[in-house]
Design a protein around this motif. Structure first.
Motif, mmCIF file in Angstrom:
data_model
loop_
_atom_site.group_PDB
_atom_site.id
_atom_site.type_symbol
_atom_site.label_atom_id
_atom_site.label_comp_id
_atom_site.label_asym_id
_atom_site.label_seq_id
_atom_site.Cartn_x
_atom_site.Cartn_y
_atom_site.Cartn_z
ATOM 1 N N ASP A 97 -6.651 -4.936 4.680
ATOM 2 C CA ASP A 97 -6.697 -3.488 4.774
ATOM 3 C C ASP A 97 -8.122 -3.051 5.045
ATOM 4 O OD1 ASP A 97 -4.119 -2.626 4.486
ATOM 5 O OD2 ASP A 97 -4.150 -2.748 2.307
ATOM 6 N N ALA A 101 -7.163 -1.760 -1.728
ATOM 7 C CA ALA A 101 -6.079 -0.923 -2.229
ATOM 8 C C ALA A 101 -6.139 -0.834 -3.743
ATOM 9 C CB ALA A 101 -4.739 -1.510 -1.802
ATOM 10 N N ASP A 107 4.558 -0.437 -3.175
ATOM 11 C CA ASP A 107 3.862 -0.989 -2.015
ATOM 12 C C ASP A 107 4.855 -1.071 -0.857
ATOM 13 O OD1 ASP A 107 2.352 -2.301 -0.142
ATOM 14 O OD2 ASP A 107 1.618 -3.850 -1.511
ATOM 15 N N ARG A 109 3.898 -1.507 2.335
ATOM 16 C CA ARG A 109 3.196 -2.074 3.484
ATOM 17 C C ARG A 109 3.939 -3.294 4.021
ATOM 18 N NH1 ARG A 109 -2.526 -2.989 0.748
ATOM 19 N NH2 ARG A 109 -1.068 -3.810 -0.818
ATOM 20 N N THR A 110 3.832 -3.515 5.328
ATOM 21 C CA THR A 110 4.458 -4.683 5.943
ATOM 22 C C THR A 110 3.658 -5.945 5.615
ATOM 23 O OG1 THR A 110 3.209 -4.276 7.977
ATOM 24 C CG2 THR A 110 5.417 -3.350 7.849
ATOM 25 N N GLN A 396 11.614 -3.118 8.181
ATOM 26 C CA GLN A 396 10.743 -1.961 8.047
ATOM 27 C C GLN A 396 11.263 -0.830 8.918
ATOM 28 O OE1 GLN A 396 9.311 -4.880 9.625
ATOM 29 N NE2 GLN A 396 9.977 -4.006 11.570
ATOM 30 N N LEU A 411 -1.879 9.310 4.461
ATOM 31 C CA LEU A 411 -2.015 8.023 3.779
ATOM 32 C C LEU A 411 -2.852 8.154 2.509
ATOM 33 C CD1 LEU A 411 -2.610 5.662 6.845
ATOM 34 C CD2 LEU A 411 -0.491 5.988 5.559
ATOM 35 N N ARG A 415 -1.604 7.517 -1.358
ATOM 36 C CA ARG A 415 -2.287 6.623 -2.307
ATOM 37 C C ARG A 415 -2.493 7.310 -3.653
ATOM 38 N NH1 ARG A 415 -5.777 2.134 -0.662
ATOM 39 N NH2 ARG A 415 -5.219 1.474 1.440
ATOM 40 N N LEU A 420 1.618 3.003 -1.451
ATOM 41 C CA LEU A 420 0.815 2.360 -0.419
ATOM 42 C C LEU A 420 1.674 2.153 0.825
ATOM 43 C CD1 LEU A 420 -1.065 -0.428 -2.429
ATOM 44 C CD2 LEU A 420 -1.817 1.898 -1.926
ATOM 45 N N THR A 421 1.202 2.619 1.947
ATOM 46 C CA THR A 421 1.871 2.367 3.215
ATOM 47 C C THR A 421 0.832 2.374 4.316
ATOM 48 O OG1 THR A 421 3.713 3.021 4.635
ATOM 49 C CG2 THR A 421 2.396 4.799 3.681
ATOM 50 N N ARG A 422 1.262 2.152 5.553
ATOM 51 C CA ARG A 422 0.327 2.119 6.680
ATOM 52 C C ARG A 422 0.803 3.075 7.753
ATOM 53 N NH1 ARG A 422 0.254 -4.224 6.016
ATOM 54 N NH2 ARG A 422 -1.731 -4.518 4.951
ATOM 55 N N SER A 441 7.815 -0.500 4.886
ATOM 56 C CA SER A 441 8.508 -1.762 4.647
ATOM 57 C C SER A 441 9.347 -1.635 3.378
ATOM 58 C CB SER A 441 7.505 -2.903 4.484
ATOM 59 O OG SER A 441 8.154 -4.072 4.019
#
Length: 466
Positions: A97, A101, A107, A109-110, A396, A411, A415, A420-422, A441
């Motif tokens: 990242d 984080a 969470d 995130r992929t 995802q 984003l 947080r 948490l993601t993108r 995801s």
């Protein structure tokens, strides 16, 4: 041994000297020769020691600093970073990242796999049976390309579930997808390729991995029908890496017309298509087409792994390559290692033969479909104006946002709410016209977790102007 002698450089190699220096230094850090905190020569001194331009060494140092291997401090020179040496070829497919984080409750995130549902008892039974029955030959070294029995079983399995047309001698068992990609990149370099086309948006870790192999990455935009083959035709590259069954991360499927045009392109330029079939096991029948490889076994390298369906720790992957290419792949592999664990290969073959893999994948598909439907409902309720792209399965969800949404602000707000993601920018190479997006995801988050985390994400969305 001095650092100068420890470096491995080949002036005849097609790989630029800066990349050779970087790779050689990185290997010294990863194998423990250079410990964290070790001070390395200045760029000027190392350039003198090895007889290259200082700018070449500076470029290598800058790349290692960016990757987190080296640390520079004014007045203290350049030293090996504290955590250098931990990543391997597989972990580099999961890029770090941009900022650390914080601890978070959810969470999304992929890059994760559902290891909670790993079928431990089934695997133990298969491994126990294999160990009990293993012959002397099977307890010895297996061929670098894989245990013959496993290659036969894999060939039949891939033909049955994905329509892959191959022979056992053209299938190789690899240490996960990462090693398979590394082998193909090396063969392409040896055959005079200097570039490899990739999807944009796409997997940032794969782009970094390809670049580190010495090939230049060329991004080809993706739209609602998959890779823009018309732009690929204009790019002048002769090889492409893509996810045609379920494009990562958008989830769109390569349209039938484009599949045919892509094959025609490969034949015309005498090139190759690397098919990353990373999550086809999770696609519902309505979303699933036969592998692209089935249309052109002589032009497509089919690649997959057990990392998403079982567990990354198994380090089991496979390639099904054209016969004339596989000889080169086997030659390169023979110089790298002596193959994967023969016992685990045999256990995997037994896992397939007993139907355990099919049963496990059916259970995962059912659960992931429930999660996908939960994501869809929550996005509609909590993120008004947003929409999911692609089909109704996979690992995802790509969520396109209204144009006025500030992706970075969203984003940050997420947080603060322990989510948490993108954003889409994390996966984008050059496409500056894309709309803001989120990639969610659900590989490791249950429906209950999604029903809690996505409303919290909705609060962040409203704070960001949604």
């Amino acid at each position: 041994m001095t650092l100068q002698l420890a470096l491995t450089l080949d002036p005849e190699s097609r790989l630029p000297l800066a990349l050779q220096i970087r790779d050689s230094l990185r290997k010294l850090m990863e194998d423990g020769t250079l410990w964290p905190g070790t001070r390395i020569p200045s760029s000027r001194q190392l350039a003198v020691d090895i007889g290259v331009s200082r700018s070449v060494v500076v470029e290598a140092y800058e790349q290692l600093v960016a990757e987190g291997y080296l640390r520079t401090r004014h007045g203290s020179g350049t030293t090996v970073a504290e955590h250098a040496g931990t990543p391997d070829s597989a972990s580099r497919l999961i890029p770090p990242d941009p900022e650390p984080a914080p601890e978070a409750m959810w969470d999304l995130r992929t890059g994760t796999s559902n290891v909670v549902d790993f079928p431990r008892q089934e695997w133990i039974r298969c491994m126990t049976a294999v160990v009990a029955d293993a012959s002397r030959q099977e307890l010895g070294y297996s061929p670098p390309a894989g245990v013959p029995q496993t290659r036969r079983v894999l060939t039949g399995y891939l033909g049955r579930v994905r329509g892959v047309r191959s022979r056992p001698e053209d299938v190789m068992v690899t240490a996960g997808f990462a090693q398979g990609l590394a082998l193909i990149c090396r063969v392409l370099l040896d055959r005079g390729h200097t570039t490899l086309a990739v999807e944009d948006p796409g997997h940032p870790g794969e782009r970094e991995f390809v670049t580190s192999s010495g090939l230049k990455v060329v991004g080809i935009p993706v739209d609602g029908d998959g890779l823009r083959v018309d732009l690929l035709e204009r790019s002048r590259v002769r090889a492409v890496l893509l996810t045609p069954a379920n494009q990562f991360p958008t989830g769109v499927r390569l349209a039938a017309e484009r599949r045919e045009r892509l094959i025609a392109w490969a034949r015309e330029v005498g090139g190759y298509i690397i098919e990353d079939d990373f999550d086809s096991a999770f696609l519902h029948r309505s979303d699933r087409l036969p592998a692209l490889q089935s249309l052109a076994p002589d032009r497509v390298v089919y690649a997959g792994s057990a990392s998403k369906t079982l567990a990354p720790a198994l380090r089991l992957g496979w390639l099904a390559a054209p016969s004339e290419l596989m000889a080169s792949v086997e030659y390169v592999r023979a110089g790298w290692d002596i193959g994967c664990s023969g016992l685990e290969q045999l256990a995997f073959a037994r896992f397939i033969d007993t139907g355990a893999l099919d049963r496990h994948q059916r259970q995962l598909r059912t659960e992931l479909h429930r999660r996908r439907q939960t994501v869809r409902r929550q996005v509609e309720a909590c993120l008004p104006g947003a929409r999911l792209t692609g089909g109704d399965s996979g690992l995802q969800a790509y969520v396109e946002l209204p144009a006025h949404i500030d992706e970075k602000a969203l984003l940050r707000a997420a947080r603060r709410r322990s989510v948490l993601t993108r954003g889409g920018a994390f996966y984008t190479l050059t496409d500056t016209t894309r709309r803001p997006a989120l990639v969610l995801s659900y590989a490791t988050v249950t429906c209950a977790g999604l029903n809690q985390s996505l409303p919290a994400l909705g609060e962040a969305y409203r704070e960001a102007g949604g």
